[in-house]
Design a protein around this motif. Sequence first.
Motif, PDB file in Angstrom:
ATOM      1  N   LEU A 102       8.372  26.869  -4.467  1.00 60.28           N
ATOM      2  CA  LEU A 102       8.716  25.978  -5.570  1.00 60.28           C
ATOM      3  C   LEU A 102       8.753  26.721  -6.900  1.00 60.28           C
ATOM      4  N   SER A 103       7.915  27.712  -7.009  1.00 62.16           N
ATOM      5  CA  SER A 103       7.851  28.463  -8.272  1.00 62.16           C
ATOM      6  C   SER A 103       9.051  29.389  -8.468  1.00 62.16           C
ATOM      7  N   HIS A 104       9.874  29.546  -7.423  1.00 60.66           N
ATOM      8  CA  HIS A 104      11.011  30.447  -7.531  1.00 60.66           C
ATOM      9  C   HIS A 104      12.294  29.736  -7.973  1.00 60.66           C
ATOM     10  N   GLY A 105      12.270  28.429  -8.103  1.00 60.44           N
ATOM     11  CA  GLY A 105      13.434  27.700  -8.584  1.00 60.44           C
ATOM     12  C   GLY A 105      13.546  27.766 -10.101  1.00 60.44           C
ATOM     13  N   THR A 106      14.752  27.601 -10.579  1.00 62.89           N
ATOM     14  CA  THR A 106      14.970  27.669 -12.029  1.00 62.89           C
ATOM     15  C   THR A 106      15.025  26.282 -12.681  1.00 62.89           C
ATOM     16  N   THR A 107      15.283  25.257 -11.868  1.00 67.73           N
ATOM     17  CA  THR A 107      15.420  23.908 -12.433  1.00 67.73           C
ATOM     18  C   THR A 107      14.533  22.929 -11.664  1.00 67.73           C
ATOM     19  N   PRO A 108      13.388  22.570 -12.235  1.00 68.85           N
ATOM     20  CA  PRO A 108      12.527  21.604 -11.537  1.00 68.85           C
ATOM     21  C   PRO A 108      13.086  20.182 -11.647  1.00 68.85           C
ATOM     22  N   GLN A 109      12.856  19.413 -10.600  1.00 66.75           N
ATOM     23  CA  GLN A 109      13.244  18.000 -10.589  1.00 66.75           C
ATOM     24  C   GLN A 109      12.019  17.140 -10.895  1.00 66.75           C
ATOM     25  N   ASN A 110      12.241  15.880 -11.230  1.00 65.59           N
ATOM     26  CA  ASN A 110      11.112  15.001 -11.500  1.00 65.59           C
ATOM     27  C   ASN A 110      10.265  14.840 -10.241  1.00 65.59           C
ATOM     28  N   PRO A 111       8.959  15.047 -10.344  1.00 66.20           N
ATOM     29  CA  PRO A 111       8.095  14.872  -9.164  1.00 66.20           C
ATOM     30  C   PRO A 111       7.925  13.391  -8.825  1.00 66.20           C
ATOM     31  N   THR A 112       7.480  13.135  -7.609  1.00 65.34           N
ATOM     32  CA  THR A 112       7.179  11.766  -7.174  1.00 65.34           C
ATOM     33  C   THR A 112       5.714  11.692  -6.802  1.00 65.34           C
ATOM     34  N   ALA A 113       5.127  10.526  -6.981  1.00 58.27           N
ATOM     35  CA  ALA A 113       3.714  10.353  -6.639  1.00 58.27           C
ATOM     36  C   ALA A 113       3.443   8.876  -6.370  1.00 58.27           C
ATOM     37  N   SER A 114       2.472   8.616  -5.511  1.00 55.16           N
ATOM     38  CA  SER A 114       2.087   7.235  -5.219  1.00 55.16           C
ATOM     39  C   SER A 114       0.627   7.189  -4.791  1.00 55.16           C
ATOM     40  N   ILE A 115       0.002   6.068  -5.072  1.00 56.24           N
ATOM     41  CA  ILE A 115      -1.377   5.804  -4.645  1.00 56.24           C
ATOM     42  C   ILE A 115      -1.411   4.402  -4.063  1.00 56.24           C
ATOM     43  N   GLN A 116      -2.031   4.261  -2.896  1.00 56.16           N
ATOM     44  CA  GLN A 116      -2.092   2.967  -2.222  1.00 56.16           C
ATOM     45  C   GLN A 116      -3.504   2.714  -1.711  1.00 56.16           C
ATOM     46  N   LYS A 117      -3.987   1.519  -1.986  1.00 55.26           N
ATOM     47  CA  LYS A 117      -5.315   1.130  -1.529  1.00 55.26           C
ATOM     48  C   LYS A 117      -5.305  -0.343  -1.124  1.00 55.26           C
ATOM     49  N   LYS A 118      -6.032  -0.666  -0.086  1.00 55.24           N
ATOM     50  CA  LYS A 118      -6.260  -2.063   0.274  1.00 55.24           C
ATOM     51  C   LYS A 118      -7.555  -2.159   1.058  1.00 55.24           C
ATOM     52  N   VAL A 119      -8.127  -3.358   1.040  1.00 54.58           N
ATOM     53  CA  VAL A 119      -9.436  -3.592   1.649  1.00 54.58           C
ATOM     54  C   VAL A 119      -9.390  -4.891   2.428  1.00 54.58           C
ATOM     55  N   MET A 120     -10.101  -4.931   3.552  1.00 59.33           N
ATOM     56  CA  MET A 120     -10.235  -6.149   4.328  1.00 59.33           C
ATOM     57  C   MET A 120     -11.713  -6.343   4.687  1.00 59.33           C
ATOM     58  N   ASN A 121     -12.216  -7.548   4.499  1.00 57.94           N
ATOM     59  CA  ASN A 121     -13.585  -7.900   4.891  1.00 57.94           C
ATOM     60  C   ASN A 121     -13.541  -9.066   5.862  1.00 57.94           C
ATOM     61  N   SER A 122     -14.426  -9.048   6.852  1.00 63.65           N
ATOM     62  CA  SER A 122     -14.382 -10.061   7.902  1.00 63.65           C
ATOM     63  C   SER A 122     -15.779 -10.415   8.381  1.00 63.65           C
ATOM     64  N   TYR A 123     -15.908 -11.668   8.844  1.00 63.01           N
ATOM     65  CA  TYR A 123     -17.120 -12.157   9.505  1.00 63.01           C
ATOM     66  C   TYR A 123     -16.670 -12.909  10.760  1.00 63.01           C
ATOM     67  N   PHE A 124     -17.380 -12.713  11.847  1.00 57.66           N
ATOM     68  CA  PHE A 124     -16.911 -13.308  13.088  1.00 57.66           C
ATOM     69  C   PHE A 124     -18.088 -13.656  13.995  1.00 57.66           C
ATOM     70  N   ALA A 125     -17.802 -14.509  14.965  1.00 52.94           N
ATOM     71  CA  ALA A 125     -18.821 -14.938  15.931  1.00 52.94           C
ATOM     72  C   ALA A 125     -18.123 -15.307  17.236  1.00 52.94           C
ATOM     73  N   ARG A 126     -18.842 -15.138  18.334  1.00 53.43           N
ATOM     74  CA  ARG A 126     -18.313 -15.518  19.641  1.00 53.43           C
ATOM     75  C   ARG A 126     -19.446 -16.035  20.514  1.00 53.43           C
ATOM     76  N   GLY A 127     -19.159 -17.083  21.244  1.00 53.55           N
ATOM     77  CA  GLY A 127     -20.121 -17.628  22.192  1.00 53.55           C
ATOM     78  C   GLY A 127     -19.490 -17.729  23.568  1.00 53.55           C
ATOM     79  N   GLU A 128     -20.221 -17.287  24.591  1.00 50.79           N
ATOM     80  CA  GLU A 128     -19.738 -17.341  25.967  1.00 50.79           C
ATOM     81  C   GLU A 128     -20.798 -18.001  26.847  1.00 50.79           C
ATOM     82  N   TYR A 129     -20.328 -18.825  27.756  1.00 48.59           N
ATOM     83  CA  TYR A 129     -21.248 -19.511  28.664  1.00 48.59           C
ATOM     84  C   TYR A 129     -20.588 -19.640  30.026  1.00 48.59           C
ATOM     85  N   ASN A 130     -21.391 -19.448  31.066  1.00 46.38           N
ATOM     86  CA  ASN A 130     -20.905 -19.776  32.399  1.00 46.38           C
ATOM     87  C   ASN A 130     -22.035 -20.376  33.228  1.00 46.38           C
ATOM     88  N   TYR A 131     -21.654 -21.288  34.051  1.00 39.31           N
ATOM     89  CA  TYR A 131     -22.602 -21.927  34.959  1.00 39.31           C
ATOM     90  C   TYR A 131     -22.366 -21.362  36.354  1.00 39.31           C
TER      91      TYR A 131
END
Length: 988
Positions: free
Chosen positions: A546-575
């Motif tokens: 990249l340092s050997h080019g004579t004409t730099p182009q506009n750089p691109t950049a991105s940041i992404q974040k997300k979060v998920m929270n959960s609570y759960f329960a399960r009941g099983e029964y057999n006779y």
Amino acid sequence: MKLKVMFLFACLFLSIGIAIAQSSNATGRVLSAEDNEPIVGATVQIEGTDTGTITDLDGKFTINVPSSAQILVISFIGMETQKINIKEKNRTDLTIKLKPTAEVLDEVLVTGTYGSAKKLGSIVGSVVAIRSDKIENRPSANFADALQGQVAGLQVYTSSGEPSEGVSMRLRGIGSINSSNEPLFILDGSPISGGAFTAINPSDIENVTVLKDASSTSIYGSRAANGVVVITTKRGRGAKPTVSIKGQYGFSEPALPTTRMMTTSQYYDLWKTISPNADFSIIRKYMDMGISTDWQSYLMKDNAPTWQLDTSITGVANNTNYFISASHYDQDGVEPASGMRRETLRSNIDTKVFDWLRVGVNLGLSYEDYETNNFATKGNNPYNVATLSRWALPWETPYKIVDDGNGKWHYGDRKDFFDVLGLWNPYYLLENQPGQKNKLRLYGNMFEELTPVKGLTLRASQALDAFDYRYRYRQLPAAFNNNSGSASETFQRYSSMTFTNTAEYKFDVNKVHNATILIGQEAIIYDGSAFGASVSGITDDRLTLLSHGTTPQNPTASIQKKVMNSYFARGEYNYAEKYYLDLSFRTDGSSVFGKNNRWASFFSVGAMWNIKKENFMQSAEWLNELSLKASYGTTGNSAFSGDPYYPSLGLVEVGKYQGGSAFGISSVQNDDLTWEKQKSLNIGISTRMFNRLDLSVDFYNKVTSDMLMTIPYSYTTGHGSGWGNIGSMYNRGFEVSVQYELFNTKDFYWSIAGNINYNKNQITELFGGRSEYVLPNTGIKYQVGESLGDFYYVRWVGVDPEDGQQIWLDDKGNETKEYSDNYAVFTGKNQYAPWSGGFNTRLSWKGFSVDANFSFMLGKYLIDNDRYFVENPNFVGQFNQSVEMANMWTTPGQITDIPAANSTRQFDTHLLENASFMRLKNLTISYSFPESLLSKAGFIKGVRIFGVGRNLWTVTQYKGADPEIDSNLQLGKYPNTRQFAVGAELTF
């Protein structure tokens, strides 16, 4: 006095005798059922007590048991626990053989993230498990390719033969229009993306379990609307260490013959017919020289090599269960500048620290280095070699013609520029535009499991799925770019961290009422970032940073974040393992949704009746199993198409305005955006008869509401569209799976099995009260009451034999020779196959075995866009044409399906082809050398040689590149591949 003393001693000896009579020693030996080797450290315990011992170096044990004791429990990590009734047997010289856990995987299901393993027959939900022998040894880099046709209702497509290509997967139809239809993937209890599949060594997989209905998926909540696929890797097994080394070598070729193109003489005849006054001097010259280039042979390989080497060590020692593996995979693509190299390491270790504490770490590390042809995905770009192999004129040659001076000639060096075509040679371009991609991926989890009291299990797990991706692209200074090169580099980092905490309590009342209660909490944190930079003006092919080019182009950049929270329960029964009830509840919160609707709750209820356990069924000895099950529940979908991280927010973007920097609103905020929801009903019955025949039938109905869709806006708003919750649809269908064991003896086994699924979808609501919405120039229309994926085109009838003109049907069904886009109607032909399934047979005799797996899709249609260019007289003189053009109408009364040259080709149903197919997906033939022969060596446990084939035989009416393409049309697709390989496996 003496009498009193004598009486006292008599009582003492009598009590000692009684005590001795009330207890005795049980002795025996614990062996491995695999090789009859002693198991050291196996636990031998009296059931219902804390009394126990462990086996010695010879696998022997001695334990003092009271006369009232009835059951001894023998257990060892990685082996199936056995219970021995010592009340009915001699208590001395017992011989107990434990089977490795892998031998009973057809009875045990690892449920994934939440709770302990359960027997498959005790699962209330609709669940299918695929064993490792259906996955390993396959020559494809992506193990999911081997799942095609294995599970009723699961459609798996490999749309390209490019080595690093992923798969698309759908379970029980299309549940959403704009959101993802991909199932949730769980690896060893941790969620992963489908993009990780090429990073997993198939030989590391123990089994794959598919969860279909609400009872089995609702506890996964908002991610489970499309089903759940649980991947379990291997664990340590065996009383002694086992070392395995396996290698295989093979090659690839296009799976199907590509379109037959015209030779030079055929093209000349066609061209004269269409344009009799054209200049034919050049084509005549090369035709007289006998030049007729087969461009498909020049641009495609039919012997692209593939090889793989795997090694693993597995065993159990000192309460520690270990599996360690490494692999190398290398595959060349059938197109130039395509291939993949992968290295993997895996370490699965868990140990029982105390009776009440177990900890473990499962880690996988992979490095993928792959090359992809930059033009391969460019459709009708002439530098896409799949396209050029059809378009290139046959009298052009890729080699220079050298005149020998005596009226003879020969081929010289390769041409860098095709003078007749006016195109650069793709090989030359690819050599001067090198691109390299690599990805380092780490995925795994660790867990801590406590059992403070009997029946209570507390578990905490921490999981990570992360990768670093780098792409380096160069355009070397050369003639094609006027000796002015360029360079670009892209870096991407992604991580997903999952923290799960559960408490499970299992108890019973009088061993009749059996119950399990589970509660849990989970948090998932997604973090992504990317950066790209590029330069131009590179003039020396030795200096391309990249340092050997004579004409730099506009750089691109991105940041992404997300979060998920959960609570759960399960009941099983057999006779009494007769009547089962399963309840689950989960609430999820996600940062991707609007602030008013970030939380949603999901539930399920399921029941099963084990009819065979009823007293009135005991006389039916021919009936081994019979159960009826039903479930209803809700799940959610938060997987937006394109995976946007901030779909509910009003975002801004930076741009240029009047020569300066400016910013503006790029998306519309929606504070009410929420989960896509799905209600699911499942009713199923399964049975086993005559100890040979297994049969299961399921009916399901899935209703999707609050669909996540991009809603078109009026351009007066300044925006084209935005995300919203609108619309609904349903999927209904049934599944049938059957297996029959024709022979099952010591030396000979033969079974056949098959499955089939039928699914129908229908749109029931669209946005804004609309009943229909057309996507321009796609042949796709959404309409209430119609199926999603039904092609919306003008119907082509054929060619009029009298004048060669095309005939269409108008929207009323009347024949016409005047084409109009307004005549488009639903064709009743769908891009999504309503019928799908597979069948297989497995045969083994002594050391020989044959395993053949077929898959099929029926009622699937696909637009062959390539035909528009190679069956079109408008392109004669520019592109080569299919041999079908030799049948073009020229004479009144001629019956043909190729219209006259003056009849303009349209994008109508003449390009819509039946893409139903049946494919021999995988064939494995192997031989295992007898143990009696290997025992003479003293250190080799097993030797197996094998040959495998993939996509060996395909039956289809489709004329294009491959019918397995998962899209509404195909244009210039990288062809799917047929693969062959031979290999050997040594076990020590």
